[in-house]
Design a protein around this motif. Sequence first.
Motif, PDB file in Angstrom:
ATOM      1  N   MET A   1       0.854  -1.199   0.000  1.00  0.00           N
ATOM      2  CA  MET A   1       0.000   0.000   0.000  1.00  0.00           C
ATOM      3  C   MET A   1       0.881   1.237   0.000  1.00  0.00           C
ATOM      4  O   MET A   1       1.863   1.323   0.727  1.00  0.00           O
ATOM      5  N   SER A   2       0.530   2.190  -0.815  1.00  0.00           N
ATOM      6  CA  SER A   2       1.347   3.380  -0.952  1.00  0.00           C
ATOM      7  C   SER A   2       1.160   4.322   0.218  1.00  0.00           C
ATOM      8  O   SER A   2       0.149   4.295   0.920  1.00  0.00           O
ATOM      9  N   SER A   3       2.164   5.186   0.441  1.00  0.00           N
ATOM     10  CA  SER A   3       2.055   6.173   1.507  1.00  0.00           C
ATOM     11  C   SER A   3       0.926   7.144   1.218  1.00  0.00           C
ATOM     12  O   SER A   3       0.256   7.630   2.126  1.00  0.00           O
ATOM     13  N   THR A   4       0.699   7.416  -0.072  1.00  0.00           N
ATOM     14  CA  THR A   4      -0.391   8.323  -0.442  1.00  0.00           C
ATOM     15  C   THR A   4      -1.727   7.748  -0.007  1.00  0.00           C
ATOM     16  O   THR A   4      -2.572   8.436   0.549  1.00  0.00           O
ATOM     17  N   GLU A   5      -1.915   6.443  -0.246  1.00  0.00           N
ATOM     18  CA  GLU A   5      -3.175   5.808   0.123  1.00  0.00           C
ATOM     19  C   GLU A   5      -3.313   5.765   1.643  1.00  0.00           C
ATOM     20  O   GLU A   5      -4.388   5.976   2.186  1.00  0.00           O
ATOM     21  N   GLN A   6      -2.215   5.477   2.329  1.00  0.00           N
ATOM     22  CA  GLN A   6      -2.246   5.400   3.787  1.00  0.00           C
ATOM     23  C   GLN A   6      -2.684   6.722   4.401  1.00  0.00           C
ATOM     24  O   GLN A   6      -3.398   6.748   5.396  1.00  0.00           O
ATOM     25  N   LEU A   7      -2.275   7.811   3.805  1.00  0.00           N
ATOM     26  CA  LEU A   7      -2.519   9.123   4.393  1.00  0.00           C
ATOM     27  C   LEU A   7      -3.782   9.791   3.859  1.00  0.00           C
ATOM     28  O   LEU A   7      -4.152  10.867   4.320  1.00  0.00           O
ATOM     29  N   ALA A   8      -4.445   9.162   2.901  1.00  0.00           N
ATOM     30  CA  ALA A   8      -5.643   9.764   2.333  1.00  0.00           C
ATOM     31  C   ALA A   8      -6.751   9.852   3.380  1.00  0.00           C
ATOM     32  O   ALA A   8      -6.997   8.910   4.124  1.00  0.00           O
ATOM     33  N   ILE A   9      -7.403  11.013   3.451  1.00  0.00           N
ATOM     34  CA  ILE A   9      -8.533  11.185   4.349  1.00  0.00           C
ATOM     35  C   ILE A   9      -9.809  10.937   3.558  1.00  0.00           C
ATOM     36  O   ILE A   9     -10.047  11.569   2.535  1.00  0.00           O
ATOM     37  N   LEU A  10     -10.609   9.995   4.026  1.00  0.00           N
ATOM     38  CA  LEU A  10     -11.844   9.625   3.344  1.00  0.00           C
ATOM     39  C   LEU A  10     -13.013   9.954   4.266  1.00  0.00           C
ATOM     40  O   LEU A  10     -13.356   9.160   5.138  1.00  0.00           O
ATOM     41  N   PRO A  11     -13.622  11.113   4.108  1.00  0.00           N
ATOM     42  CA  PRO A  11     -14.701  11.535   5.007  1.00  0.00           C
ATOM     43  C   PRO A  11     -15.870  10.550   4.990  1.00  0.00           C
ATOM     44  O   PRO A  11     -16.335  10.148   3.925  1.00  0.00           O
ATOM     45  N   ALA A  12     -16.328  10.159   6.167  1.00  0.00           N
ATOM     46  CA  ALA A  12     -17.419   9.195   6.276  1.00  0.00           C
ATOM     47  C   ALA A  12     -18.772   9.875   6.107  1.00  0.00           C
ATOM     48  O   ALA A  12     -19.030  10.931   6.686  1.00  0.00           O
ATOM     49  N   THR A  13     -19.627   9.262   5.314  1.00  0.00           N
ATOM     50  CA  THR A  13     -20.961   9.790   5.111  1.00  0.00           C
ATOM     51  C   THR A  13     -21.768   9.765   6.413  1.00  0.00           C
ATOM     52  O   THR A  13     -21.525   8.928   7.293  1.00  0.00           O
ATOM     53  N   LYS A  14     -22.737  10.649   6.511  1.00  0.00           N
ATOM     54  CA  LYS A  14     -23.654  10.641   7.652  1.00  0.00           C
ATOM     55  C   LYS A  14     -24.788   9.637   7.436  1.00  0.00           C
ATOM     56  O   LYS A  14     -25.523   9.313   8.367  1.00  0.00           O
ATOM     57  N   GLU A  15     -24.939   9.176   6.196  1.00  0.00           N
ATOM     58  CA  GLU A  15     -26.020   8.231   5.887  1.00  0.00           C
ATOM     59  C   GLU A  15     -25.828   6.934   6.661  1.00  0.00           C
ATOM     60  O   GLU A  15     -24.738   6.362   6.665  1.00  0.00           O
ATOM     61  N   PRO A  16     -26.861   6.432   7.325  1.00  0.00           N
ATOM     62  CA  PRO A  16     -26.700   5.215   8.138  1.00  0.00           C
ATOM     63  C   PRO A  16     -26.724   3.948   7.289  1.00  0.00           C
ATOM     64  O   PRO A  16     -27.231   3.945   6.157  1.00  0.00           O
ATOM     65  N   PHE A  17     -26.182   2.863   7.835  1.00  0.00           N
ATOM     66  CA  PHE A  17     -26.336   1.553   7.204  1.00  0.00           C
ATOM     67  C   PHE A  17     -27.750   1.047   7.491  1.00  0.00           C
ATOM     68  O   PHE A  17     -28.418   1.504   8.426  1.00  0.00           O
ATOM     69  N   GLN A  18     -28.200   0.108   6.698  1.00  0.00           N
ATOM     70  CA  GLN A  18     -29.525  -0.493   6.883  1.00  0.00           C
ATOM     71  C   GLN A  18     -29.376  -1.982   7.137  1.00  0.00           C
ATOM     72  O   GLN A  18     -28.597  -2.658   6.449  1.00  0.00           O
ATOM     73  N   ILE A  19     -30.110  -2.496   8.110  1.00  0.00           N
ATOM     74  CA  ILE A  19     -30.107  -3.938   8.376  1.00  0.00           C
ATOM     75  C   ILE A  19     -31.091  -4.606   7.417  1.00  0.00           C
ATOM     76  O   ILE A  19     -32.278  -4.309   7.427  1.00  0.00           O
ATOM     77  N   VAL A  20     -30.586  -5.496   6.589  1.00  0.00           N
ATOM     78  CA  VAL A  20     -31.416  -6.223   5.634  1.00  0.00           C
ATOM     79  C   VAL A  20     -31.879  -7.552   6.232  1.00  0.00           C
ATOM     80  O   VAL A  20     -32.994  -8.012   5.998  1.00  0.00           O
ATOM     81  N   TYR A  21     -30.990  -8.171   7.048  1.00  0.00           N
ATOM     82  CA  TYR A  21     -31.312  -9.455   7.684  1.00  0.00           C
ATOM     83  C   TYR A  21     -30.497  -9.571   8.963  1.00  0.00           C
ATOM     84  O   TYR A  21     -29.347  -9.133   9.018  1.00  0.00           O
TER      85      TYR A  21
END
Length: 223
Positions: free
Chosen positions: A1-21
Amino acid sequence: MSSTEQLAILPATKEPFQIVYADDVLLVVNKPARLLTVPGRHPQNQDCLIRRVQREFPFAEVVHRLDYDTSGLVILPMTKRVLSDISKQFQARMVHKHYIAVVAGKVAKTQGIIELPIASDNDNRPLYKVCQQDGKPSVTRYKLLSYDSTTDQSRVQLEPVTGRSHQLRVHMLALGNPMLGDTLYASSDVTGKSSRLMLHAEYIRFQHPLTKQPVEFSAAAPF
């Protein structure tokens, strides 16, 4: 894994997960786009699907992942025995999935099989590429669902027979039909046609580890 990928900030959505089962030993949830399945390496990438789920189901574990940009169905085992069983099903290709995607242009054939080996693109990490010399065998079945001549976009169903990283994106790019909203592989004009990656894990089928009966689940694409 590259250092660029390691340091990338990926903002998390506020949208919730849904329970399907949900039962006593496993969950199937619908992950929103722009959410990591597991924590990232960057300190600001700790908000993720599994940590959100574990607030309600502390014993949930990860057996497979979806990319940050991809939405759709994820199986989360809740015991070690079930984790092992589902993992073996993935290895034996007993888990069947299909995705819905919207791609640029008209897909040339109404259905087909893409067999192009995929390797890490060492000069452009974290990307992958088709590589006949070093690539691992990679197979995707595809079906054209509809074509909109006004927008010049195709809606396709994709079934990954193998499970390489970025396989569906790379294979559709190789066909000449990059996915809308794909900030990694598509050109800027294609990326700008959608505010998200137009890829969703719509359907999954596997054998329930306890009953040994086939079970299947679906979650319609939000696009």
